[in-house]
Enzyme design. Structure first.
Site, PDB file in Angstrom:
ATOM      1  CG  LEU A  33      -1.804  -1.251   1.354  1.00  0.00           C
ATOM      2  CD1 LEU A  33      -2.653  -1.153   2.615  1.00  0.00           C
ATOM      3  CD2 LEU A  33      -2.679  -1.441   0.129  1.00  0.00           C
ATOM      4  N   GLY A  36      -1.711   6.480  -2.303  1.00  0.00           N
ATOM      5  CA  GLY A  36      -2.905   6.411  -3.158  1.00  0.00           C
ATOM      6  C   GLY A  36      -3.952   5.470  -2.563  1.00  0.00           C
ATOM      7  CG  HIS A  37      -3.193   1.270  -2.172  1.00  0.00           C
ATOM      8  ND1 HIS A  37      -1.852   1.140  -2.448  1.00  0.00           N
ATOM      9  CD2 HIS A  37      -3.838   0.529  -3.101  1.00  0.00           C
ATOM     10  CE1 HIS A  37      -1.691   0.364  -3.501  1.00  0.00           C
ATOM     11  NE2 HIS A  37      -2.880  -0.020  -3.922  1.00  0.00           N
ATOM     12  CE  LYS A 151      -1.945   3.620 -10.895  1.00  0.00           C
ATOM     13  NZ  LYS A 151      -1.460   2.641 -11.894  1.00  0.00           N
ATOM     14  CG  ASP A 152      -5.407   0.631 -12.078  1.00  0.00           C
ATOM     15  OD1 ASP A 152      -4.502   0.181 -12.777  1.00  0.00           O
ATOM     16  OD2 ASP A 152      -5.263   0.943 -10.884  1.00  0.00           O
ATOM     17  NE  ARG A 189       3.145  -4.242 -12.262  1.00  0.00           N
ATOM     18  CZ  ARG A 189       1.892  -4.695 -12.206  1.00  0.00           C
ATOM     19  NH1 ARG A 189       0.885  -3.868 -12.303  1.00  0.00           N
ATOM     20  NH2 ARG A 189       1.663  -6.000 -12.055  1.00  0.00           N
TER      21      ARG A 189
HETATM   22  O1  PAF Z   1      -6.290  -2.635  -8.771  1.00  0.00           O
HETATM   23  C1  PAF Z   1      -5.910  -3.629  -8.119  1.00  0.00           C
HETATM   24  O2  PAF Z   1      -5.110  -3.543  -7.185  1.00  0.00           O
HETATM   25  C2  PAF Z   1      -6.435  -5.014  -8.483  1.00  0.00           C
HETATM   26  O3  PAF Z   1      -6.583  -5.141  -9.850  1.00  0.00           O
HETATM   27  C3  PAF Z   1      -7.755  -5.369  -7.756  1.00  0.00           C
HETATM   28  C4  PAF Z   1      -8.884  -4.456  -8.167  1.00  0.00           C
HETATM   29  C5  PAF Z   1      -7.549  -5.290  -6.258  1.00  0.00           C
HETATM   30  C6  PAF Z   1      -8.167  -6.801  -8.121  1.00  0.00           C
HETATM   31  O4  PAF Z   1      -7.197  -7.734  -7.748  1.00  0.00           O
END
Ligand code: PAF
Length: 280
Positions: A33, A36-37, A151-152, A189
């Site tokens: 983490l 951002g998390h 972001k994703d 990453r």
């Molecule tokens: O974004 C992530 O960290 C992962 O793709 C998720 C949503 C936790 C699913 O494993």
């Protein structure tokens, strides 16, 4: 902050909360983490009475040759970091708890139209793995709301579609991307970047911002904008998987509505993804 590893204990706790009239938010993560998390957890706390953070490195979403084995598992550090934002529960199952029948032998969730383009084209099976594990996590936790980072961006759309298509009774909330001062989006990453690459990586956000500004001031020669941006980034040492201006709602070809410019690019060992929504 409780830490549970089994879905039975998880379910009984969430059931008690719901019976007591409390709403529940889920923040799914793969651990390691960063700020951002933690921001997602803070956001979740504003949206619901109780917050569950799941930490599970999902084998189903890594393709052959990707970094599943070396993906950092930093649970003790994650738990310490979470104390700062204090969620109510951390759900940290092992692989057998999530896939008792074996990853390859269990039901999979496909999200047609979204799971094989852009990141899906470069990481075959990735979004199938994400869609499957997120469906499982939503069914295990049964939250009222689940929070994912923008972001994703493609992942967020995949999840919104699967929830809609499978009639899962949960609201999906997209939280704003947290960035370093340079503009670089926070990501687990980023640890693959050395300092020189980290400085250079800010160029990705600057380039996307340049496109967003150009579109907002009336340019609609999207292919030219994309080609110029790719050239700039390649000249700065990036290797581009894709960079594209698309409809924000469904990643289709640009039409009248809101747009998004999204990219995935390699810098050294790091595959960076980023995007900017373009309001018009
Ligand atoms: O974004 C992530 O960290 C992962 O793709 C998720 C949503 C936790 C699913 O494993």
């Amino acid at each position: 902050m409780y830490r549970v590893t089994h879905k039975k204990a998880l379910r009984s706790c969430v059931r008690n909360w719901h019976q007591g009239g409390q709403s529940v938010a889920l923040v799914p993560t793969m651990g390691n983490l960063h700020a951002g998390h933690l921001q997602l957890v803070k956001q979740a706390k504003q949206l619901a009475d109780k917050v569950v953070v799941s930490i599970f490195v999902n084998p189903g979403q890594f393709s052959e040759g990707e970094d599943f084995d070396t993906y950092p598992r930093t649970i003790e550090e994650d738990l310490r970091n979470l104390e700062e934002v204090n969620p109510d529960m951390v759900f940290n199952p092992d692989v057998d708890e999530v896939y008792p029948g074996g990853v390859e032998y269990e039901t999979q969730v496909l999200v047609p139209g979204l799971d094989n383009i852009f990141c899906g084209a470069f990481r075959p099976g990735h979004f199938q793995g994400v869609a499957t594990v997120v469906s499982k996590l939503l069914n295990m936790v049964q939250p009222d709301i689940a929070v994912f980072g923008k972001k994703d961006y493609q992942q967020l759309l995949v999840i919104k579609k699967l929830v809609n298509d499978l009639c899962i009774p949960v609201e999906i909330f997209g939280a704003e991307t947290v960035r370093e001062e340079s503009g670089l989006a926070l990501s687990s990453r980023n640890r693959y970047l050395n300092q020189q690459e980290k400085d250079l990586a800010a160029k990705l956000y600057q380039t996307l911002s340049g496109i967003a500004e150009a579109v907002q001031t009336g340019r609609d020669d999207y292919q030219q904008l994309e080609a110029d941006a790719v050239e700039t980034l390649e000249n700065n040492g990036f290797k581009i998987d894709y960079l594209s201006i698309r409809n924000a709602a469904d990643l289709g070809a640009p039409a009248g509505g809101e747009l998004v410019v999204l990219t995935a690019a390699w810098l050294g060992e790091a595959r960076l993804i980023d995007n900017i929504q373009i309001k018009r």
